[in-house]
Design an enzyme around this catalytic site. Structure first.
Site, short mmCIF file in Angstrom:
data_model
loop_
_atom_site.label_atom_id
_atom_site.label_comp_id
_atom_site.label_asym_id
_atom_site.label_seq_id
_atom_site.Cartn_x
_atom_site.Cartn_y
_atom_site.Cartn_z
N SER A 65 0.82 -1.22 0.00
CA SER A 65 0.00 0.00 0.00
C SER A 65 0.85 1.27 0.00
O SER A 65 0.38 2.33 -0.34
CB SER A 65 -0.97 0.00 1.19
OG SER A 65 -0.28 0.26 2.39
N LYS A 106 0.50 4.60 6.87
CA LYS A 106 -0.05 5.48 5.82
C LYS A 106 0.47 6.90 6.06
O LYS A 106 1.05 7.20 7.10
CB LYS A 106 -1.59 5.52 5.90
CG LYS A 106 -2.29 4.19 5.64
CD LYS A 106 -2.26 3.79 4.17
CE LYS A 106 -2.87 2.42 3.93
NZ LYS A 106 -2.09 1.28 4.46
#
Lengths: 149, 421
Positions: A65, A106
């Site tokens: 990701s 993230k």
């Protein structure tokens, strides 16, 4: 029941040898080292990277990701993250966060009241928190270690 | 002024730092061999799970209620403890580490509002380590303990209780509500005797005649009385005194029968004890070992033997100590029993500097031996305990602790780092 054992005691496999004690430093022959006055500590990666050792933890990244061909901040699968909890996370920091009890890495997006966690990989949509969801920033990623295969 | 800081439900809280999923869930941490409950989350306490409850009696209950159990992960707890202690140590030059999860800080000379400082301590530990703490602040160690107890048990304190914020009347009222057995330094036996004398609460003890207490009990309890009245008698001990003896003993995960298996266990315990000995730069002048069957199985034939041997030469050498211990084991081992536990104890400890003159007489090359031991310690430190060991410690370890729900060594092994997606 405690009792004291009487001999025979185990035999020392090595014979007793008398050693003369070593006294003082070696006696220099020739010139003293010209480098002796210039000794510095060797560069140390820990010292270079880590400002709060008691608050620093490591994580292993799983998944893609944070892999991006467009961003300089690409973090491949398997990288080791260096995470500092003592730093207050701010907009655009890469963070380890706990969402609904799971860890995720993230980029933190923070504008006023708007909070989101953004993946560097465009295939992953940003995580915008619903009312029910709880976001807690676990720590700020200060470095990552990638080893060539 | 003195602060007593401790981590709430320490072992459980350590697990939760790395598994946020566990937040809000009833969970416990079990003792060695997954025997009994040694740490409980607030939710487990609310379910009525008692401290020390045997796990095998809780299994069914756990299925019904969703109670989660973890084996104790001491590598993790030790690392987290060190982090907490160093963070707290940044706030005061006077620190006494009292146990794995609590420490005293001397606050004299540190100005400002103490309650505010307490909040800063609490928030900093939470931010840096993820662990929740409570803080008690008072003029004496005994009262700091009491204040901490209040911060933890009563609502409305936000985890920080400063004794001086109460009026004298309030202080007395609070002490009336605290059983004398809860006071720091009052054991169960003493509290029974005190009860017989009509001293039931902390307030009763504070108001007791201090001279009479000394005459009837001890100077130690007299100090407690003085401290409850705000007169400091117990100093902060900044240096942790080195241990006077080092014990390493465990119950086996399953019964064992052979001398070979006992020897493996004894060798493993010696290695660990000797490592601790070298860490505190001591040498041992005597060594004891013990082996025993399970006394809780009265139908089984019982055997228990404990031997002690003064060493002709104090040492910290794993090889030497192992050699002696196995020789002792051969002399106390009896076949035909089902052994449940073994242990070793190093005692008559002395600083290792005291024997250096002697050292040169005994082993062929003491320096090489010391280097070998130091190298083993270094390898085990870097690659995990037991990475390198003597062959006598064996490889199969059938006797090893039962730890069915052991979590990863999240902070001490590269292979066990927490995973993030």
């Amino acid at each position: 029941m405690t009792s004291f054992l009487q001999g025979p005691f185990p035999v020392d496999p090595n014979p007793a040898v008398h050693y003369l004690p070593w006294i003082g430093e070696s006696v220099p022959a020739g010139f003293p080292s010209p480098a002796a006055d210039w000794v510095e500590d060797r560069v140390d990666l820990n010292q270079h990277l880590i400002s709060h050792p008691e608050a620093t933890f490591y994580f292993t990244v799983s998944g893609d990701s944070m892999v991006s061909h467009l961003s300089e901040r690409t973090i491949p699968n398997g990288a080791t993250l260096v995470v500092d909890r003592a730093i207050q996370a701010k907009h655009n920091d890469i963070v380890v966060a706990a969402i609904d009890g799971d860890f995720t890495v993230k980029r933190l997006f923070q504008r006023g009241k708007h909070l989101a966690l953004v993946a560097e990989n465009p295939d992953y949509p940003p995580i915008v928190l619903g009312d029910e969801q709880e976001l807690s920033v676990w720590g700020v990623v200060i470095a990552w270690i990638v080893r060539p295969k | 002024m003195i602060a007593l800081i401790d981590v709430n439900n320490f072992y459980v809280s350590c697990q939760r730092v790395f598994e946020p999923k566990l937040e809000g869930k009833p969970m416990v941490v079990l003792s060695n061999n997954d025997g009994c409950v040694i740490s409980r989350s607030a939710e487990a306490k609310a379910l009525g799970v008692k401290m020390g409850a045997p796990w095998h009696q809780l299994r069914e209950f756990a299925k019904e209620t969703g109670l989660i159990a973890y084996s104790s992960n001491y590598a993790l707890y030790a690392d987290m403890s060190n982090r907490v202690m160093r963070v707290l140590g940044m706030f005061s030059p006077h620190q006494e580490i009292y146990s794995i999860d609590e420490c005293f800080l001397g606050l004299n000379g540190i100005g400002g509002d103490y309650t505010e400082l307490g909040q800063t301590l609490k928030q900093t530990v939470m931010q840096w380590t993820g662990l929740p703490v409570c803080v008690g602040i008072a003029p004496t160690k005994t009262l700091a303990k009491l204040a901490n107890h209040i911060a933890k048990k009563r609502t409305g304190f936000a985890g920080v209780c400063e004794w001086a914020k109460f009026s004298p009347d309030q202080q007395l009222q609070i002490m009336r509500e605290i059983e004398v057995g809860e006071v720091w330094g009052v054991g169960r036996k003493i509290s029974q005797r005190l009860n017989q004398q009509g001293i039931y609460s902390a307030a009763d003890l504070a108001q007791a005649n201090s001279e009479q207490i000394r005459a009837r009990y001890s100077v130690v309890l007299q100090r407690t009385v003085e401290e409850l009245n705000g007169h400091p008698c117990i100093q902060i001990e900044e240096m942790q005194p080195d241990k006077q003896q080092i014990l390493c003993s465990r119950s086996f995960g399953q019964p064992i029968y052979t001398e070979q298996q006992l020897a493996e266990a004894i060798s493993t315990y010696i290695a660990r004890a000797a490592e601790k000995l070298r860490m505190q730069k001591s040498v041992a002048a005597s060594l004891s070992i013990f082996i025993r069957t399970n006394p809780f199985r009265p139908k089984d034939p019982q055997y228990s033997r404990h031997v002690m041997l003064p060493l002709s030469q104090a040492t910290d050498d794993t090889l030497k100590l192992t050699q002696v211990a196995l020789w002792m084991l051969a002399r106390i081992y009896q076949p035909g029993f089902s052994y449940a536990k073994a242990g070793v104890m190093l005692s008559d400890l002395q600083p290792n500097t005291a024997i250096q003159g002697h050292l040169f007489l005994q082993t062929a090359d003491p320096m090489k031996r010391a280097e070998l031991n130091a190298t083993m310690d270094e390898i085990n430190r870097r690659w995990g305990r037991g990475s390198i060991h003597l062959a006598s410690a064996g490889a199969h370890h059938a006797w090893k602790m039962k730890q069915n729900s052991l979590s990863p060594f999240w902070t001490t092994r590269w292979s066990d780092l927490p995973v993030v997606k």
